[in-house]
Scaffold this motif. Sequence first.
Motif, PDB file in Angstrom:
ATOM      1  N   PRO A 173     -59.228 -20.888   6.065  1.00 52.47           N
ATOM      2  CA  PRO A 173     -59.479 -19.462   6.282  1.00 52.47           C
ATOM      3  C   PRO A 173     -60.932 -19.151   5.925  1.00 52.47           C
ATOM      4  CG  PRO A 173     -58.234 -19.791   4.260  1.00 52.47           C
ATOM      5  CD  PRO A 173     -58.385 -21.138   4.899  1.00 52.47           C
ATOM      6  N   SER A 174     -61.393 -17.983   6.290  1.00 53.07           N
ATOM      7  CA  SER A 174     -62.745 -17.591   5.901  1.00 53.07           C
ATOM      8  C   SER A 174     -62.830 -17.563   4.374  1.00 53.07           C
ATOM      9  CB  SER A 174     -63.086 -16.204   6.462  1.00 53.07           C
ATOM     10  OG  SER A 174     -62.355 -15.208   5.756  1.00 53.07           O
ATOM     11  N   ILE A 175     -64.021 -17.665   3.854  1.00 54.71           N
ATOM     12  CA  ILE A 175     -64.171 -17.633   2.389  1.00 54.71           C
ATOM     13  C   ILE A 175     -63.721 -16.281   1.841  1.00 54.71           C
ATOM     14  CG2 ILE A 175     -66.588 -16.891   2.240  1.00 54.71           C
ATOM     15  CD1 ILE A 175     -64.833 -19.610   0.089  1.00 54.71           C
TER      16      ILE A 175
ATOM     17  N   LEU B  62     -63.791 -29.126   8.861  1.00 56.12           N
ATOM     18  CA  LEU B  62     -62.769 -28.115   9.128  1.00 56.12           C
ATOM     19  C   LEU B  62     -63.391 -26.802   9.587  1.00 56.12           C
ATOM     20  CD1 LEU B  62     -60.352 -28.812   6.150  1.00 56.12           C
ATOM     21  CD2 LEU B  62     -59.932 -29.305   8.571  1.00 56.12           C
ATOM     22  N   LEU B  63     -64.492 -26.431   8.973  1.00 51.31           N
ATOM     23  CA  LEU B  63     -65.147 -25.186   9.368  1.00 51.31           C
ATOM     24  C   LEU B  63     -65.820 -25.320  10.727  1.00 51.31           C
ATOM     25  CD1 LEU B  63     -66.511 -24.127   5.894  1.00 51.31           C
ATOM     26  CD2 LEU B  63     -64.738 -22.964   7.212  1.00 51.31           C
TER      27      LEU B  63
ATOM     28  N   ALA C 255     -66.673 -21.840  12.174  1.00 52.50           N
ATOM     29  CA  ALA C 255     -67.230 -21.127  11.014  1.00 52.50           C
ATOM     30  C   ALA C 255     -68.318 -21.984  10.370  1.00 52.50           C
ATOM     31  CB  ALA C 255     -66.123 -20.829  10.010  1.00 52.50           C
ATOM     32  N   ALA C 256     -68.966 -21.413   9.373  1.00 50.31           N
ATOM     33  CA  ALA C 256     -70.022 -22.142   8.661  1.00 50.31           C
ATOM     34  C   ALA C 256     -69.657 -22.305   7.205  1.00 50.31           C
ATOM     35  CB  ALA C 256     -71.344 -21.384   8.776  1.00 50.31           C
ATOM     36  N   CYS C 257     -70.166 -23.372   6.610  1.00 49.05           N
ATOM     37  CA  CYS C 257     -69.884 -23.685   5.205  1.00 49.05           C
ATOM     38  C   CYS C 257     -70.788 -22.871   4.270  1.00 49.05           C
ATOM     39  CB  CYS C 257     -70.106 -25.179   4.988  1.00 49.05           C
ATOM     40  SG  CYS C 257     -69.324 -25.848   3.516  1.00 49.05           S
ATOM     41  N   GLN C 258     -71.972 -22.555   4.758  1.00 44.14           N
ATOM     42  CA  GLN C 258     -72.973 -21.944   3.905  1.00 44.14           C
ATOM     43  C   GLN C 258     -72.848 -20.434   3.867  1.00 44.14           C
ATOM     44  OE1 GLN C 258     -76.581 -23.469   5.575  1.00 44.14           O
ATOM     45  NE2 GLN C 258     -76.386 -25.397   4.477  1.00 44.14           N
ATOM     46  N   THR C 259     -73.527 -19.842   2.873  1.00 39.25           N
ATOM     47  CA  THR C 259     -73.586 -18.395   2.743  1.00 39.25           C
ATOM     48  C   THR C 259     -74.284 -17.820   3.964  1.00 39.25           C
ATOM     49  OG1 THR C 259     -73.814 -18.710   0.363  1.00 39.25           O
ATOM     50  CG2 THR C 259     -74.378 -16.530   1.231  1.00 39.25           C
TER      51      THR C 259
END
Length: 182
Positions: A9-11, A169-170, A175-179
């Motif tokens: 899921p999203s962070i 997975l992201l 999606a992205a892993c970073q901020t």
Amino acid sequence: MSADQPTLPSISETNHLPLDEFTKVVSLLFEPTALLTKRMYDSRPFESYDHLLDRADVLIKELSPLEQLEVVNAHPRIGEKAKNLSALSRMEQGTKSANEDAVLAKWAELNKKYEDTYGFRFVVFVNGRSKDSLFPIVEERIAHGDKNKELVTGLTEMVDIARDRARKLLAASGAACQTPKI
């Protein structure tokens, strides 16, 4: 992305999950360990999955040696029977080789020797390498005989595995892993 490919899921969603659902997310990145998961849960919110993994790295280093053993021993053995592996571990350990029985027998022997030497499981970031290509790595790590160094190495490898899993997975979900940059 295949239908049976796990997703993250999203962070933002992860930050608001109840403990049981948060545990499922963390267990995709790390093999299930209640101790680490609870500490991570108590460290929320996270700005990104990178932040979550950076915090996990710090939390692991803050654990007592006995707690660190619990975390490293949550990781499956290389060559473990597929039924004992998480879906991601099965994918990471790759397909069967032509001499799979011999490779698995050697892994059983090396895992035992490693665990007899250090008292915990061997962990390495497989990163697409074949199981038999890892024999020199485990043999070298058995030979050096430094338990403290080996525990640190195993825990570091676990975090590297979790980072790789998060990235994959992201990426699969777009999606992205970073901020995110604002």
